[in-house]
Design a protein around this motif. Sequence first.
Motif, PDB file in Angstrom:
ATOM      1  N   HIS A  83      -2.497  70.007  25.241  1.00 14.55           N
ATOM      2  CA  HIS A  83      -3.254  71.182  25.685  1.00 14.55           C
ATOM      3  C   HIS A  83      -3.503  71.131  27.195  1.00 14.55           C
ATOM      4  O   HIS A  83      -4.656  71.029  27.638  1.00 14.55           O
ATOM      5  N   PRO A  84      -2.460  71.222  28.018  1.00 14.13           N
ATOM      6  CA  PRO A  84      -2.647  71.113  29.472  1.00 14.13           C
ATOM      7  C   PRO A  84      -3.373  72.307  30.080  1.00 14.13           C
ATOM      8  O   PRO A  84      -3.905  72.201  31.187  1.00 14.13           O
ATOM      9  N   ASP A  85      -3.400  73.444  29.357  1.00 15.66           N
ATOM     10  CA  ASP A  85      -4.039  74.642  29.891  1.00 15.66           C
ATOM     11  C   ASP A  85      -5.403  74.908  29.261  1.00 15.66           C
ATOM     12  O   ASP A  85      -5.991  75.959  29.488  1.00 15.66           O
ATOM     13  N   LYS A  86      -5.897  73.953  28.484  1.00 14.26           N
ATOM     14  CA  LYS A  86      -7.208  74.104  27.854  1.00 14.26           C
ATOM     15  C   LYS A  86      -8.120  72.956  28.262  1.00 14.26           C
ATOM     16  O   LYS A  86      -7.658  71.863  28.580  1.00 14.26           O
ATOM     17  N   GLN A 134     -11.334  81.062  29.667  1.00 10.93           N
ATOM     18  CA  GLN A 134     -10.883  79.699  29.425  1.00 10.93           C
ATOM     19  C   GLN A 134     -11.035  79.347  27.952  1.00 10.93           C
ATOM     20  O   GLN A 134     -12.040  79.670  27.329  1.00 10.93           O
ATOM     21  N   TYR A 165      -9.253  68.401  31.877  1.00 13.89           N
ATOM     22  CA  TYR A 165      -8.381  69.565  32.051  1.00 13.89           C
ATOM     23  C   TYR A 165      -7.135  69.202  32.844  1.00 13.89           C
ATOM     24  O   TYR A 165      -7.204  68.947  34.056  1.00 13.89           O
ATOM     25  N   GLY A 166      -5.984  69.161  32.188  1.00  9.05           N
ATOM     26  CA  GLY A 166      -4.689  69.002  32.831  1.00  9.05           C
ATOM     27  C   GLY A 166      -4.676  68.051  34.017  1.00  9.05           C
ATOM     28  O   GLY A 166      -5.155  66.926  33.942  1.00  9.05           O
ATOM     29  N   GLY A 195     -13.411  80.130  34.176  1.00 14.31           N
ATOM     30  CA  GLY A 195     -12.261  79.243  34.126  1.00 14.31           C
ATOM     31  C   GLY A 195     -12.467  78.035  35.035  1.00 14.31           C
ATOM     32  O   GLY A 195     -13.598  77.640  35.322  1.00 14.31           O
TER      33      GLY A 195
END
Length: 267
Positions: A83-86, A134, A165-166, A195
């Motif tokens: 989950h790189p975008d969460k 987000q 987060y990522g 976000g």
Amino acid sequence: MARSTPLCVTVMVALVALLQPAATNSFVSSSSRLLASASRRGTSGARRANGQATTMLFFKNKNKPLITSLTGRDAFTGILAEHPDKIVVVKFYAGFCKACKAMSPKFKQVAQQYVTEQETGVNAKTGEPSTRAQDFVFSEIEFMANRDLCKSLGIKRLPAVHFYYGSHGKVEDFVCGPKKVIRLKDKLSMYSAHGMKAHTGEPAPVFADDVTTDISKMYSTRKEAELKEELEVMSDSISDALEAAVEVQNAADDLEAIAESVSWVPG
């Protein structure tokens, strides 16, 4: 001479005659309710097709757990990579910790609210389409089963919550007892609305023993080896303190059990 019908047979026939209409009515009533329910679902689907908000809840993946329990470093790094975008929200707890037990249902309630809105696209409070900027993934790590992992993540007190987060690495970490869940709600609300723009700090390493170039600049007067050694000593001290707390709690539980088992005291 004609034989008379036994009384018991007469009573049974009468009961069947009385119950049959009721059963028929019950079936008709149930069918009517099902048809009405189907009609309402069709109307709700039409509203969704027309772009109107609806509060119907539908999960894309009913088998997906609300809160993912993680064991081991690979499982932890795996969920970050998946989950790189969460924002991955991780709760750290221990079975012996009373504050952790009290905080657990509140954490689950918060996770349920956010996951439901993400899955349905509908704000449960207003019934309007979700406008969150987000998404989040909720997970948990038990300290006693993951002592080395918790040590490398810099866990100092329990219960605690970290946000990852990522490429930003760790973006939030704070103690979160049952009376401080409002802090968790505030941070989730902030990131949900803005976000990663809500994050004003510098990127931080995920693991406490991962000394990056940016961290080294903060300690320009120290050598990297010295900094690593200090981090290891600090982590060992934290781990020893938590293990000692476990032993104290276990001893207290044993004394309590002994006290409850003794029903008399010899004179």
